[in-house]
Scaffold this active site. Structure first.
Site, short mmCIF file in Angstrom:
data_model
loop_
_atom_site.label_atom_id
_atom_site.label_comp_id
_atom_site.label_asym_id
_atom_site.label_seq_id
_atom_site.Cartn_x
_atom_site.Cartn_y
_atom_site.Cartn_z
CB ILE A 40 -0.94 0.01 1.22
CG1 ILE A 40 -1.99 -1.10 1.10
CG2 ILE A 40 -1.62 1.37 1.38
CD1 ILE A 40 -2.95 -0.95 -0.06
CB VAL A 43 0.31 1.30 -4.48
CG1 VAL A 43 -0.78 1.95 -5.32
CG2 VAL A 43 0.60 -0.09 -5.02
CD GLU A 44 -2.51 5.16 -1.93
OE1 GLU A 44 -2.46 6.34 -2.35
OE2 GLU A 44 -3.48 4.42 -2.14
CB THR A 45 3.80 7.95 -0.99
OG1 THR A 45 4.20 6.99 0.00
CG2 THR A 45 2.44 8.52 -0.65
CE1 TYR A 231 -4.39 1.71 -4.38
CE2 TYR A 231 -5.20 0.18 -2.75
CZ TYR A 231 -4.41 1.25 -3.08
OH TYR A 231 -3.64 1.87 -2.13
#
Length: 231
Positions: A40, A43-45, A231
């Site tokens: 997570i 993927v996010e940052t 996602y």
């Protein structure tokens, strides 16, 4: 192809190695596997490398008052943001995030921060911007609060023995039928899963070919973070 690149994978391995003890503690505390937390944040940052450069108050104000389609939602997030900076004793104009007001390593919107962010290192602050330890605990808490079931699979293979109707595929993220009910329709999976597992039927395309999967309960928990089956 966007996310499964060698550079991001190597960054993920380095992050996992560096914070292995914290990830293990988060898994024990919240029952969420380390690989889910690491994925997570990656993927996010990109493990904190791209957390956004917009002042959060500016982003939320603009979307709240100049984007009628979702203005009500973002005005609500602006309100939550003001509560956040009050509670955390943070200068309101100091925090930066994405163009949509998502913040920190895990890109929490203000309401998610107020509901799920935790002080995982016990220093008296919930800092998901500069403190990966708090970010790890917060992502784990988010998944736990949304019903992650430890030691259960995310998805399962599909065996189609009868003609399947198109409307059965990709019909929402939340599972509506049990594996037993899918079996009655001629669509089954591996035998070690109980028939009462809820599942959603997915048809995914890659390299011009269709691939079929059951998304199980834990699959549904993942897009509670971002509502897309991709996602």
């Amino acid at each position: 192809n966007i996310f499964l690149k060698s550079k991001r994978i190597n960054q993920g391995v380095s992050f996992w190695d560096k914070y292995s003890d914290v990830l293990e503690r988060a898994e024990q505390a919240y029952g969420v596997p380390a690989e889910i937390i690491v994925a997570i944040i990656g993927v996010e940052t990109r493990y904190g490398r791209n957390m956004g450069s917009y002042r959060v108050v500016d982003a939320l104000s603009t979307l709240g008052f100049d984007y009628p389609k979702r203005g009500k939602f973002f005005r609500g997030q602006l309100k939550q943001y003001f509560y956040l900076v009050r509670d955390e004793k943070v200068e309101p104009f100091s925090l930066k995030g994405s163009y949509a007001g998502a913040m920190g390593y895990g890109q929490f919107i203000p309401s998610s921060f107020r509901s799920f962010a935790v002080d995982f290192d016990g220093d008296g602050q919930k800092d998901i911007w500069n403190n990966p330890v708090d970010a790890i605990g917060s992502v784990a808490n988010y998944f736990s609060a949304h019903g992650w079931k430890n030691d259960e699979p995310v998805r399962s293979n599909v065996v189609i023995t009868k003609t399947a109707q198109d409307k059965w595929f990709n019909n929402g993220l939340k599972p509506q039928l049990s594996l037993s009910e899918w079996t009655e329709r001629g669509i089954s999976t591996r035998k070690d899963l109980a028939g009462d597992h809820m599942a959603t039927l997915m048809r995914m395309e890659s390299d011009g070919e269709f691939h079929y999967w059951f998304g199980l309960h834990n699959f549904y928990v993942i897009p509670r973070y971002n509502p897309s089956r991709l996602y």
